[in-house]
Design a protein around this motif. Structure first.
Motif, PDB file in Angstrom:
ATOM      1  N   PRO A  66       0.800  -1.233   0.000  1.00  0.00           N
ATOM      2  CA  PRO A  66       0.000   0.000   0.000  1.00  0.00           C
ATOM      3  C   PRO A  66       0.832   1.281   0.000  1.00  0.00           C
ATOM      4  CG  PRO A  66      -0.890  -1.578   1.565  1.00  0.00           C
ATOM      5  CD  PRO A  66       0.426  -2.124   1.120  1.00  0.00           C
ATOM      6  N   GLU A  67       2.096   1.191   0.376  1.00  0.00           N
ATOM      7  CA  GLU A  67       2.954   2.369   0.384  1.00  0.00           C
ATOM      8  C   GLU A  67       3.504   2.711  -0.997  1.00  0.00           C
ATOM      9  OE1 GLU A  67       5.594   2.706   4.115  1.00  0.00           O
ATOM     10  OE2 GLU A  67       5.236   0.551   3.930  1.00  0.00           O
ATOM     11  N   LEU A  68       3.382   1.792  -1.942  1.00  0.00           N
ATOM     12  CA  LEU A  68       3.942   1.981  -3.275  1.00  0.00           C
ATOM     13  C   LEU A  68       2.891   2.553  -4.215  1.00  0.00           C
ATOM     14  CD1 LEU A  68       5.776  -1.452  -3.668  1.00  0.00           C
ATOM     15  CD2 LEU A  68       6.682   0.663  -2.679  1.00  0.00           C
ATOM     16  N   SER A  69       3.314   3.436  -5.094  1.00  0.00           N
ATOM     17  CA  SER A  69       2.397   3.909  -6.130  1.00  0.00           C
ATOM     18  C   SER A  69       2.243   2.818  -7.191  1.00  0.00           C
ATOM     19  CB  SER A  69       2.936   5.191  -6.776  1.00  0.00           C
ATOM     20  OG  SER A  69       3.998   4.901  -7.666  1.00  0.00           O
ATOM     21  N   SER A  70       1.327   3.019  -8.091  1.00  0.00           N
ATOM     22  CA  SER A  70       1.048   2.014  -9.121  1.00  0.00           C
ATOM     23  C   SER A  70       2.173   1.886 -10.143  1.00  0.00           C
ATOM     24  CB  SER A  70      -0.255   2.357  -9.852  1.00  0.00           C
ATOM     25  OG  SER A  70      -0.152   3.626 -10.483  1.00  0.00           O
ATOM     26  N   THR A  71       3.098   2.849 -10.174  1.00  0.00           N
ATOM     27  CA  THR A  71       4.204   2.788 -11.136  1.00  0.00           C
ATOM     28  C   THR A  71       5.465   2.164 -10.553  1.00  0.00           C
ATOM     29  OG1 THR A  71       5.011   4.995 -10.542  1.00  0.00           O
ATOM     30  CG2 THR A  71       3.348   4.860 -12.292  1.00  0.00           C
ATOM     31  N   VAL A  72       5.415   1.746  -9.284  1.00  0.00           N
ATOM     32  CA  VAL A  72       6.586   1.188  -8.615  1.00  0.00           C
ATOM     33  C   VAL A  72       6.470  -0.328  -8.522  1.00  0.00           C
ATOM     34  CG1 VAL A  72       7.934   1.128  -6.489  1.00  0.00           C
ATOM     35  CG2 VAL A  72       6.965   3.292  -7.282  1.00  0.00           C
ATOM     36  N   HIS A  73       7.504  -1.015  -8.966  1.00  0.00           N
ATOM     37  CA  HIS A  73       7.573  -2.467  -8.906  1.00  0.00           C
ATOM     38  C   HIS A  73       8.749  -2.845  -8.020  1.00  0.00           C
ATOM     39  CE1 HIS A  73       8.082  -6.549 -11.216  1.00  0.00           C
ATOM     40  NE2 HIS A  73       7.741  -6.702  -9.943  1.00  0.00           N
ATOM     41  N   LEU A  74       8.470  -3.427  -6.865  1.00  0.00           N
ATOM     42  CA  LEU A  74       9.490  -3.853  -5.915  1.00  0.00           C
ATOM     43  C   LEU A  74       9.709  -5.357  -6.050  1.00  0.00           C
ATOM     44  CD1 LEU A  74      11.354  -3.661  -3.411  1.00  0.00           C
ATOM     45  CD2 LEU A  74       9.291  -3.652  -1.983  1.00  0.00           C
ATOM     46  N   GLU A  75      10.938  -5.753  -6.399  1.00  0.00           N
ATOM     47  CA  GLU A  75      11.291  -7.166  -6.503  1.00  0.00           C
ATOM     48  C   GLU A  75      12.160  -7.533  -5.307  1.00  0.00           C
ATOM     49  OE1 GLU A  75      13.022  -8.169 -10.261  1.00  0.00           O
ATOM     50  OE2 GLU A  75      11.224  -7.628 -11.405  1.00  0.00           O
ATOM     51  N   LEU A  76      11.662  -8.473  -4.508  1.00  0.00           N
ATOM     52  CA  LEU A  76      12.357  -8.904  -3.302  1.00  0.00           C
ATOM     53  C   LEU A  76      13.015 -10.260  -3.519  1.00  0.00           C
ATOM     54  CD1 LEU A  76       9.823  -7.996  -0.453  1.00  0.00           C
ATOM     55  CD2 LEU A  76      11.977  -6.846  -1.001  1.00  0.00           C
ATOM     56  N   ALA A  77      14.283 -10.372  -3.116  1.00  0.00           N
ATOM     57  CA  ALA A  77      15.000 -11.640  -3.156  1.00  0.00           C
ATOM     58  C   ALA A  77      15.287 -12.080  -1.727  1.00  0.00           C
ATOM     59  CB  ALA A  77      16.303 -11.487  -3.935  1.00  0.00           C
TER      60      ALA A  77
END
Length: 319
Positions: A275-286
């Motif tokens: 919910p803290e990310l805007s719709s244009t942000v893609h966070l990839e977690l490893a």
């Protein structure tokens, strides 16, 4: 959006400290020749840009991490790979990081967005026909995300990538005071002390230069030096204003964030929620990867594969 990264290290490379240290100690140096350009700033200081050999593709600016430069192993590797993929790559050195001390009684800090905004403006005027993208690493990534969130729809970048970002500076600094992370803190704070001591010998500063040897942690250094040099009340004011996590919802530029859960420079609690990310942000977690590591195997670095591929897709779509 938050997804799982497709980074898979070799079995013998899964430790966070191995991932963090190995690329800096044993990484082969296949650097490319760089051309330096000095830009004179309106305030009388200067910034140095290191340009990869000329290419006709989009401009990609690398914003390095704390005490980094174009000579940092991750920077040299990314610059080379971006060049090979047809991008016009360059590294922006923050003030005092290009090998020559800057002129003013100030330095750089984790929320220092003014210089990057000024440089991008100069480059977009010089190359109006080319899309421009930014890659921010660690401290540089925090500043990049903060700037993207502050400016929203008016930001001139066509795409951005942020790698191993601290997100919450206070929590990250407190994590560095525990366990083996204290070794990284000791090394980096030592470098900051030495560069500040050298500046104290060249010009008067609004700090207590005699107290520098007693500064052992990031919080101590940022309270006594960083905050005072850059107009913040204290370390809490600095961290509170400059942590990028609070700005992520305002980002409108297509942005990829690459992060390892086992990053020893911070705890998992600094990682933003969806919910803290805007719709244009893609966070990839490893699950693995350490701090700016992401070593897949001997001589194979996931960042050098993932970052150019994503930029190629994003910048093609933006044209």
């Amino acid at each position: 959006m938050i997804t799982q990264a497709d980074f898979h290290p070799a079995r013998w490379l899964r430790g966070s400290h191995v991932q963090t240290i190995l690329p800096n100690l044993l990484r082969p140096r296949h650097s490319i020749p760089l051309r330096r350009e000095r830009l004179e700033l309106p305030d009388g200081d200067f910034l140095d840009l290191d340009w990869a050999p000329t290419m006709d593709g989009p401009l990609v600016i690398l914003f390095h991490g704390l005490e980094g430069s174009s000579r940092s192993p991750y920077a040299a590797g990314l610059m080379r790979r971006l060049h090979d993929q047809g991008f016009q790559a360059l590294t922006l050195h923050f003030r005092g990081c290009s090998g020559e001390p800057n002129r003013l009684p100030r330095s750089y800090f984790a929320g220092d967005t003014g210089d990057m905004a000024w440089v991008v403006e100069q480059l977009t005027q010089r190359f109006p026909e080319r899309p421009v993208a930014g890659i921010g690493v660690s401290l540089g990534g925090n500043a990049l995300l903060k700037w993207l969130g502050e400016t929203g729809d008016t930001n001139p970048l066509s795409a951005a990538v942020a790698i191993s970002v601290p997100f919450d500076l206070d929590k990250a600094a407190r994590r560095m005071e525990r366990g083996l992370s204290r070794l990284y803190q000791g090394y980096l704070v030592g470098r900051l002390r030495r560069s500040t001591q050298a500046k104290c010998r060249r010009m008067p500063l609004p700090i207590d230069c005699t107290a520098l040897p007693q500064l052992r942690t990031f919080r101590q250094f940022d309270d006594a030096v960083t905050a005072r040099l850059h107009g913040f009340r204290d370390v809490d004011d600095y961290y509170g204003q400059c942590s990028c996590r609070q700005y992520l919802h305002g980002i409108r530029t297509p942005t990829l964030i690459l992060h390892a859960i086992d990053d020893p420079f911070m705890s998992p609690e600094v990682i933003p929620t969806e919910p803290e990310l805007s719709s244009t942000v893609h966070l990839e977690l490893a699950h693995h990867g350490g701090h700016v590591g992401f070593v897949e195997g001997w001589g194979r670095y996931w960042l050098e594969r993932r970052v150019p591929h994503w930029l190629q897709q994003s910048l093609t779509m933006s044209v």
